[in-house]
Enzyme design. Structure first.
Site, short mmCIF file in Angstrom:
data_model
loop_
_atom_site.label_atom_id
_atom_site.label_comp_id
_atom_site.label_asym_id
_atom_site.label_seq_id
_atom_site.Cartn_x
_atom_site.Cartn_y
_atom_site.Cartn_z
N ASP A 197 -23.51 11.11 -23.77
CA ASP A 197 -22.97 9.81 -23.36
C ASP A 197 -22.09 9.27 -24.47
OD1 ASP A 197 -22.56 7.21 -22.56
OD2 ASP A 197 -24.67 6.65 -22.47
N HIS B 212 -24.68 9.64 -19.11
CA HIS B 212 -24.52 8.21 -18.86
C HIS B 212 -24.68 7.92 -17.36
CE1 HIS B 212 -23.20 4.18 -19.85
NE2 HIS B 212 -22.61 4.18 -18.67
N SER C 246 -25.68 -0.07 -19.08
CA SER C 246 -24.26 0.12 -19.38
C SER C 246 -23.58 -1.23 -19.67
CB SER C 246 -23.61 0.87 -18.20
OG SER C 246 -22.37 1.37 -18.55
#
Ligand SMILES: *[C@@H]1O[C@H](CO)[C@@H](O)[C@H](O)[C@H]1NC(C)=O
Ligand SMILES: *[C@@H]1O[C@H](CO)[C@@H](O)[C@H](O)[C@H]1NC(C)=O
Length: 403
Positions: A343, A373, A189
């Site tokens: 995501d 995600h 991320s």
């Protein structure tokens, strides 16, 4: 109806509202996921309320999860774990205990959390680092960079860069018995964003002689220009990372000034002077057909030039690694990219895969159809999901084969 049953009804309706969220059809463990998402949303709503009342910053409330999941640096039978500092930047260090004759591999890990929350000592990150150290018999350095809103870009980037630069010295590698030809940088991320940015920056740094063998980018955030990509539209309200939260993370990386958040939320934040950058994130040419579906490409709408002047960071490759031209990509190492179907950041990762391949870089792209995600965060009880274990195993196995 008595007062009690009326209250019960209200509570049930509220609870149902929180628990019920459209979970993508191909996901497993749906009930567990709904409950996890419901607790996240509750926390997020509390954070919004607290912020509106002027009590605390939104991110301070979200930071409660990071603090609750803190684990001390405890060594186990396989790994010695210590909190240390590399050139004054804190990091958690995992050194395998197993005696081996040759040199070891190393992984520099950058945790996620939108540049605002998260930490190397959080239970899932700590566990992921232990697994990596144990299965690969590798030294793992998990960087504890400073966070927004206290610190904004480029502090996060610079903290990571400082650690990487320090670690990539022959004398330091020798001290830990690390093979200079077998070092990887990984991040998920926002950590994937920092890993990608640092890997690019190293290409121009003549003082660092030792090269990274691999970069592993796990559902990374890679661009700030277009926050209306098909993946943002398709996953506006998908569990764990709704679009509004991602936009908040992005804007908070640069400033707490809400005018940037508002401009980003309507996707009108890029000044016309920067229009030449849009070709680097043009999903119409960079996404394979499967991901475009029925979306129609429209030309960008420009915002005021004052935002770009006040917060130039959001137009820089150190924040948005997709914003470099191909010549810069050509020097990059073997790259592993993991993307999740459900995501908002899916298309960032996929577009980077396209750009890297066009530049002739070897890329292994692992796209997980039934993933959301943050999948790697769900590996510890009571919020563990089979998905989290599956994704972690896939990534670690790939590293083991290729590093
Ligand atoms: C140590 O490694 C062994 C072999 O990989 C594993 O079975 C064991 O669970 C590990 N111990 C801990 C505490 O993780
Ligand atoms: C994006 O790509 C399409 C073709 O796929 C092209 O028509 C459009 O002009 C491009 N836009 C930008 C800003 O580069």
């Amino acid at each position: 109806m008595g007062t009690k049953s009326f209250c019960l009804l209200i509570v049930s309706v509220l609870l149902a509202y929180y628990v019920y969220t459209p979970i993508p059809e191909n996901m497993e463990e749906r009930w567990k996921l709904m409950l996890i998402d419901a607790s996240f949303r509750t926390l997020s709503h509390m954070a919004e309320l607290a912020e509106r009342l002027g009590l605390v910053h939104y991110m301070e409330v979200l930071m409660m999860i990071t603090n609750m999941e803190y684990t001390a640096p405890i060594s186990d039978e396989n790994v010695t774990v210590t909190d240390t500092e590399f050139n004054n930047v804190p990091a958690r260090l995992y050194v395998p205990r197993k005696q081996s004759s040759g040199l070891k591999r190393a992984v520099i890990y950058i945790h996620g959390g939108g540049w605002c929350v998260g930490g190397s000592a959080m239970e899932p990150y700590d566990l992921l680092s232990r697994w990596t150290a144990t299965k690969l018999n590798a030294v793992v350095v998990s960087v504890e960079y400073r966070l927004a809103p206290m610190y904004h870009f480029p502090v996060q980037f610079e903290d990571v860069y400082t650690v990487v630069r320090f670690f990539l010295q022959s004398s330091v590698l020798a001290q830990y018995g690390v093979d200079p030809n077998r070092i990887c940088i990984s991040g998920d991320s926002a950590g994937g964003n920092l890993a990608a940015a640092v890997t690019q920056q190293l290409l121009d740094d003549d003082q660092v002689k030792i090269k990274l063998k691999i970069q592993a980018l796990l559902y990374p955030a890679l661009q700030t220009l277009d926050l209306d990509l098909p993946s943002y539209k398709d996953n506006e309200n998908t569990p764990i990372l709704p679009k509004s939260l991602m936009v908040r993370f992005w804007s908070e990386y640069f400033t707490t000034d809400s005018s940037l958040y508002e401009a980003m939320a309507s996707n009108k934040h890029v000044p016309a002077e920067s229009n030449h950058l849009f070709r680097f994130v043009n999903w119409s040419s960079l996404l394979p057909e499967d991901f475009k579906k029925d979306h129609v490409y429209t030309s960008p709408i420009y915002g005021s030039s004052s935002l770009g002047k006040k917060y130039p960071g959001f137009l820089e490759p150190r924040a948005a690694p997709l914003l470099v031209d191909d010549s810069k990509l050509r020097g990059l190492p073997l790259t592993y990219v993991l993307t999740c179907q459900h995501d908002v950041l899916r298309d960032d990762g996929i577009m980077y895969v396209s750009r890297l391949r066009e530049a002739g870089i070897e890329v292994i792209h692992n796209h997980i159809e039934d993933a959301i995600h943050g999948a790697l965060m769900f590996i510890t009880s009571p919020t563990d999901l089979a998905l989290g274990h599956r994704v972690a195993n896939k990534y670690i196995e790939w590293l083991n084969m290729n590093l």
